[in-house]
Design a protein around this motif. Sequence first.
Motif, PDB file in Angstrom:
ATOM      1  N   GLY A  17       0.809  -1.208   0.000  1.00 47.65           N
ATOM      2  CA  GLY A  17       0.000   0.000   0.000  1.00 47.65           C
ATOM      3  C   GLY A  17       0.842   1.258   0.000  1.00 47.65           C
ATOM      4  O   GLY A  17       2.069   1.206  -0.032  1.00 47.65           O
ATOM      5  N   PRO A  18       0.169   2.405   0.083  1.00 47.91           N
ATOM      6  CA  PRO A  18       0.848   3.699   0.000  1.00 47.91           C
ATOM      7  C   PRO A  18       1.407   4.149   1.356  1.00 47.91           C
ATOM      8  O   PRO A  18       1.020   5.179   1.900  1.00 47.91           O
ATOM      9  N   TRP A  19       2.301   3.350   1.909  1.00 50.70           N
ATOM     10  CA  TRP A  19       2.840   3.599   3.251  1.00 50.70           C
ATOM     11  C   TRP A  19       4.346   3.436   3.281  1.00 50.70           C
ATOM     12  O   TRP A  19       4.911   2.678   2.510  1.00 50.70           O
ATOM     13  N   GLU A  20       4.959   4.097   4.252  1.00 47.23           N
ATOM     14  CA  GLU A  20       6.329   3.823   4.660  1.00 47.23           C
ATOM     15  C   GLU A  20       6.225   3.346   6.103  1.00 47.23           C
ATOM     16  O   GLU A  20       5.586   4.012   6.927  1.00 47.23           O
ATOM     17  N   GLU A  21       6.829   2.213   6.395  1.00 45.32           N
ATOM     18  CA  GLU A  21       6.778   1.678   7.754  1.00 45.32           C
ATOM     19  C   GLU A  21       8.188   1.621   8.311  1.00 45.32           C
ATOM     20  O   GLU A  21       9.127   1.242   7.618  1.00 45.32           O
ATOM     21  N   ARG A  22       8.329   2.019   9.568  1.00 49.88           N
ATOM     22  CA  ARG A  22       9.620   2.026  10.234  1.00 49.88           C
ATOM     23  C   ARG A  22       9.492   1.394  11.618  1.00 49.88           C
ATOM     24  O   ARG A  22       8.438   1.403  12.232  1.00 49.88           O
ATOM     25  N   ASP A  23      10.633   0.884  12.101  1.00 48.79           N
ATOM     26  CA  ASP A  23      10.741   0.410  13.477  1.00 48.79           C
ATOM     27  C   ASP A  23      11.952   1.106  14.064  1.00 48.79           C
ATOM     28  O   ASP A  23      13.093   0.802  13.720  1.00 48.79           O
ATOM     29  N   CYS A  24      11.703   2.078  14.918  1.00 52.53           N
ATOM     30  CA  CYS A  24      12.739   2.923  15.512  1.00 52.53           C
ATOM     31  C   CYS A  24      12.901   2.548  16.983  1.00 52.53           C
ATOM     32  O   CYS A  24      11.909   2.360  17.691  1.00 52.53           O
ATOM     33  N   PRO A  25      14.135   2.449  17.483  1.00 55.23           N
ATOM     34  CA  PRO A  25      14.333   2.129  18.897  1.00 55.23           C
ATOM     35  C   PRO A  25      13.688   3.161  19.836  1.00 55.23           C
ATOM     36  O   PRO A  25      13.270   2.821  20.935  1.00 55.23           O
ATOM     37  N   GLU A  26      13.586   4.406  19.387  1.00 59.01           N
ATOM     38  CA  GLU A  26      13.027   5.474  20.230  1.00 59.01           C
ATOM     39  C   GLU A  26      11.536   5.726  19.992  1.00 59.01           C
ATOM     40  O   GLU A  26      10.800   5.996  20.935  1.00 59.01           O
ATOM     41  N   CYS A  27      11.101   5.655  18.753  1.00 59.28           N
ATOM     42  CA  CYS A  27       9.705   5.969  18.409  1.00 59.28           C
ATOM     43  C   CYS A  27       8.831   4.732  18.290  1.00 59.28           C
ATOM     44  O   CYS A  27       7.604   4.841  18.302  1.00 59.28           O
ATOM     45  N   GLY A  28       9.444   3.558  18.167  1.00 56.85           N
ATOM     46  CA  GLY A  28       8.686   2.328  18.016  1.00 56.85           C
ATOM     47  C   GLY A  28       8.319   2.073  16.565  1.00 56.85           C
ATOM     48  O   GLY A  28       8.810   2.729  15.650  1.00 56.85           O
ATOM     49  N   ARG A  29       7.439   1.117  16.361  1.00 56.47           N
ATOM     50  CA  ARG A  29       7.013   0.744  15.007  1.00 56.47           C
ATOM     51  C   ARG A  29       5.777   1.543  14.632  1.00 56.47           C
ATOM     52  O   ARG A  29       4.836   1.666  15.422  1.00 56.47           O
ATOM     53  N   TYR A  30       5.761   2.065  13.402  1.00 58.60           N
ATOM     54  CA  TYR A  30       4.659   2.894  12.936  1.00 58.60           C
ATOM     55  C   TYR A  30       4.671   2.944  11.417  1.00 58.60           C
ATOM     56  O   TYR A  30       5.647   2.563  10.775  1.00 58.60           O
ATOM     57  N   ARG A  31       3.570   3.452  10.855  1.00 58.34           N
ATOM     58  CA  ARG A  31       3.448   3.690   9.406  1.00 58.34           C
ATOM     59  C   ARG A  31       3.087   5.156   9.184  1.00 58.34           C
ATOM     60  O   ARG A  31       2.340   5.733   9.972  1.00 58.34           O
ATOM     61  N   GLN A  43       5.754  21.263   2.216  1.00 52.24           N
ATOM     62  CA  GLN A  43       5.590  22.416   3.094  1.00 52.24           C
ATOM     63  C   GLN A  43       6.815  22.681   3.959  1.00 52.24           C
ATOM     64  O   GLN A  43       6.805  23.596   4.785  1.00 52.24           O
ATOM     65  N   GLY A  44       7.846  21.865   3.817  1.00 54.71           N
ATOM     66  CA  GLY A  44       9.054  22.061   4.618  1.00 54.71           C
ATOM     67  C   GLY A  44       8.824  21.823   6.100  1.00 54.71           C
ATOM     68  O   GLY A  44       9.458  22.441   6.944  1.00 54.71           O
ATOM     69  N   GLN A  45       7.921  20.921   6.422  1.00 51.99           N
ATOM     70  CA  GLN A  45       7.552  20.639   7.811  1.00 51.99           C
ATOM     71  C   GLN A  45       8.220  19.358   8.300  1.00 51.99           C
ATOM     72  O   GLN A  45       8.645  18.524   7.496  1.00 51.99           O
ATOM     73  N   ILE A  46       8.281  19.226   9.607  1.00 54.55           N
ATOM     74  CA  ILE A  46       8.754  18.002  10.248  1.00 54.55           C
ATOM     75  C   ILE A  46       7.785  17.665  11.373  1.00 54.55           C
ATOM     76  O   ILE A  46       6.976  18.486  11.777  1.00 54.55           O
ATOM     77  N   PHE A  47       7.886  16.452  11.877  1.00 55.97           N
ATOM     78  CA  PHE A  47       7.047  16.047  13.008  1.00 55.97           C
ATOM     79  C   PHE A  47       7.548  16.691  14.290  1.00 55.97           C
ATOM     80  O   PHE A  47       8.753  16.860  14.484  1.00 55.97           O
ATOM     81  N   ASP A  48       6.626  17.011  15.178  1.00 59.76           N
ATOM     82  CA  ASP A  48       6.982  17.373  16.543  1.00 59.76           C
ATOM     83  C   ASP A  48       7.246  16.036  17.241  1.00 59.76           C
ATOM     84  O   ASP A  48       6.323  15.252  17.475  1.00 59.76           O
ATOM     85  N   VAL A  49       8.505  15.762  17.546  1.00 57.48           N
ATOM     86  CA  VAL A  49       8.910  14.436  18.011  1.00 57.48           C
ATOM     87  C   VAL A  49       8.168  14.016  19.277  1.00 57.48           C
ATOM     88  O   VAL A  49       7.595  12.927  19.336  1.00 57.48           O
ATOM     89  N   SER A  50       8.153  14.848  20.307  1.00 55.66           N
ATOM     90  CA  SER A  50       7.528  14.435  21.575  1.00 55.66           C
ATOM     91  C   SER A  50       6.019  14.241  21.425  1.00 55.66           C
ATOM     92  O   SER A  50       5.464  13.266  21.929  1.00 55.66           O
ATOM     93  N   LYS A  51       5.338  15.131  20.704  1.00 56.83           N
ATOM     94  CA  LYS A  51       3.892  14.982  20.509  1.00 56.83           C
ATOM     95  C   LYS A  51       3.574  13.735  19.681  1.00 56.83           C
ATOM     96  O   LYS A  51       2.626  13.013  19.974  1.00 56.83           O
ATOM     97  N   THR A  52       4.378  13.494  18.656  1.00 59.98           N
ATOM     98  CA  THR A  52       4.128  12.335  17.805  1.00 59.98           C
ATOM     99  C   THR A  52       4.370  11.041  18.568  1.00 59.98           C
ATOM    100  O   THR A  52       3.581  10.090  18.448  1.00 59.98           O
ATOM    101  N   ARG A  53       5.413  11.000  19.381  1.00 64.09           N
ATOM    102  CA  ARG A  53       5.669   9.795  20.185  1.00 64.09           C
ATOM    103  C   ARG A  53       4.531   9.536  21.159  1.00 64.09           C
ATOM    104  O   ARG A  53       4.117   8.385  21.345  1.00 64.09           O
ATOM    105  N   ARG A  54       3.998  10.582  21.778  1.00 68.20           N
ATOM    106  CA  ARG A  54       2.857  10.408  22.696  1.00 68.20           C
ATOM    107  C   ARG A  54       1.644   9.879  21.935  1.00 68.20           C
ATOM    108  O   ARG A  54       0.946   8.982  22.400  1.00 68.20           O
ATOM    109  N   TRP A  55       1.388  10.445  20.739  1.00 71.98           N
ATOM    110  CA  TRP A  55       0.252  10.003  19.932  1.00 71.98           C
ATOM    111  C   TRP A  55       0.420   8.534  19.556  1.00 71.98           C
ATOM    112  O   TRP A  55      -0.531   7.757  19.646  1.00 71.98           O
ATOM    113  N   LEU A  56       1.628   8.147  19.140  1.00 73.73           N
ATOM    114  CA  LEU A  56       1.886   6.753  18.787  1.00 73.73           C
ATOM    115  C   LEU A  56       1.646   5.835  19.970  1.00 73.73           C
ATOM    116  O   LEU A  56       1.037   4.771  19.836  1.00 73.73           O
TER     117      LEU A  56
END
Length: 77
Positions: A17-31, A43-56
């Motif tokens: 499917g239209p996904w990129e999946e990663r398994d990061c030691p700090e962020c865990g597994r996600y798509r 848009q030249g944007q990046i993820f807010d690391v702490s907010k995204t980790r909490r959401w995950l």
Amino acid sequence: MNCLICVGVAERILCSGPWEERDCPECGRYRVSDELILALIDQGQIFDVSKTRRWLDDQRTAGCTPSIEVHEALLVP
């Protein structure tokens, strides 16, 4: 391969499917949807690391690999 959230070293997981999946030691597994990745780049944007980790972490309570789509991300200029 790099984590799409924190840019640390992560394992790329092959998925269909239209996904990129990663398994990061700090962020865990996600798509992340390809559509979101392209929007972030455009848009030249990046993820807010702490907010995204909490959401995950919140999403993992359902017991499946969290998937981040455009409608779930906050694209703030």
